[in-house]
Enzyme design. Structure first.
Site, short mmCIF file in Angstrom:
data_model
loop_
_atom_site.label_atom_id
_atom_site.label_comp_id
_atom_site.label_asym_id
_atom_site.label_seq_id
_atom_site.Cartn_x
_atom_site.Cartn_y
_atom_site.Cartn_z
N TYR A 1 -10.84 -3.12 8.15
CA TYR A 1 -9.55 -3.48 8.72
C TYR A 1 -9.57 -4.66 9.67
O TYR A 1 -8.53 -5.06 10.19
CB TYR A 1 -8.97 -2.25 9.44
N HIS B 1 -0.32 7.32 0.19
CA HIS B 1 -0.89 8.00 -0.98
C HIS B 1 -0.47 9.47 -1.09
O HIS B 1 -0.90 10.16 -2.03
CB HIS B 1 -2.42 7.91 -0.91
N HIS C 1 -0.62 -3.46 3.10
CA HIS C 1 -1.89 -2.80 3.37
C HIS C 1 -2.89 -3.88 3.75
O HIS C 1 -3.02 -4.89 3.03
CB HIS C 1 -2.40 -2.04 2.15
N ILE C 2 -3.59 -3.67 4.83
CA ILE C 2 -4.56 -4.67 5.29
C ILE C 2 -5.68 -4.81 4.25
O ILE C 2 -6.09 -5.91 3.88
CB ILE C 2 -5.11 -4.25 6.67
N SER C 3 -6.16 -3.67 3.78
CA SER C 3 -7.26 -3.67 2.80
C SER C 3 -6.68 -3.72 1.39
O SER C 3 -5.50 -3.45 1.18
CB SER C 3 -8.10 -2.39 2.97
N ASN D 1 3.51 -0.60 6.90
CA ASN D 1 2.19 -0.17 6.48
C ASN D 1 2.16 1.33 6.70
O ASN D 1 2.00 1.77 7.83
CB ASN D 1 1.08 -0.87 7.27
N ASP E 1 11.26 9.09 -0.02
CA ASP E 1 12.66 9.53 -0.10
C ASP E 1 13.48 8.99 1.06
O ASP E 1 14.67 8.65 0.89
CB ASP E 1 12.74 11.06 -0.12
N ARG F 1 -6.83 6.10 -3.13
CA ARG F 1 -6.01 5.08 -2.49
C ARG F 1 -5.30 4.17 -3.50
O ARG F 1 -4.53 3.30 -3.12
CB ARG F 1 -6.85 4.20 -1.56
O1 LIG Z 1 -5.26 -1.08 4.21
C1 LIG Z 1 -4.43 -0.48 4.93
O2 LIG Z 1 -3.78 -1.06 5.84
C2 LIG Z 1 -4.16 1.00 4.73
C3 LIG Z 1 -4.35 1.75 5.98
C4 LIG Z 1 -4.75 3.04 6.02
O3 LIG Z 1 -4.77 3.70 7.17
C5 LIG Z 1 -5.28 3.71 4.82
O4 LIG Z 1 -5.07 5.14 4.84
C6 LIG Z 1 -4.74 3.11 3.55
O5 LIG Z 1 -5.35 3.68 2.41
C7 LIG Z 1 -4.93 1.58 3.59
#
Ligand SMILES: O=C(O)[C@@H]1C=C(O)[C@@H](O)[C@H](O)C1
Length: 145
Positions: A24, A82, A102-104, A76, A89, A113
């Site tokens: 992250y 997931h 999503h950062i990743s 985010n 909703d 994921r």
């Molecule tokens: O990449 C991110 O910002 C997401 C951030 C989270 O906390 C994870 O649970 C997700 O799976 C990915």
């Protein structure tokens, strides 16, 4: 009328900066929120930020956004991405356009994921671009009519 944006961050994103920096990065949530607020202000828009580790609090914030006249949401959802039909909703229910961030790159990570309950109803989804994803999402939201 100045555009109103809402930036939502879900569970564990308050840990950014120390949370798995190899995944992250080292920017904190405050870094992200400060940059987003300045980006919106530079475009003559307002941006509110909210982070919660609790699904219901995020849902309540989404409901409030409709009453507050929010024009667009950048979210985010963290791990709720997931798992949460309820969050999906809520977003569908208020019918406010949103961009999922999503950062990743969730598609390069664990199989659990790879699915998002939100992507199908999002304007778009940005993942894997680090915290730049927030900037790109906000830029899109600012330009969206
Ligand atoms: O990449 C991110 O910002 C997401 C951030 C989270 O906390 C994870 O649970 C997700 O799976 C990915």
């Amino acid at each position: 009328m100045a555009k109103k944006l809402l930036l939502l961050n879900g569970p564990n994103l308050n840990l950014l900066g120390t949370r798995e920096p190899e995944v992250y990065g080292k920017a904190t949530l405050a870094d992200i929120e400060n940059a987003a607020t300045a980006q919106a202000a530079a475009a003559g828009a307002t941006l509110s930020c909210f982070q919660s580790n609790h699904e219901g609090a995020l849902i309540d914030a989404i409901h409030a956004a409709r009453l507050d006249g929010v024009d667009a949401i950048v979210i985010n959802p963290g791990g709720l991405t997931h798992t949460s039909v309820a969050l999906r909703d809520a977003l569908a229910g208020v019918a406010i356009p949103f961009v999922e961030v999503h950062i990743s790159n969730i598609h390069q990570r664990e199989a659990f994921r790879h699915h998002s309950f939100l992507s199908a109803i999002a304007q778009g989804t940005i993942c894997g671009l680090g915290i730049d994803g927030y900037r790109f999402a906000i830029d899109f939201a600012l330009k969206k009519r």
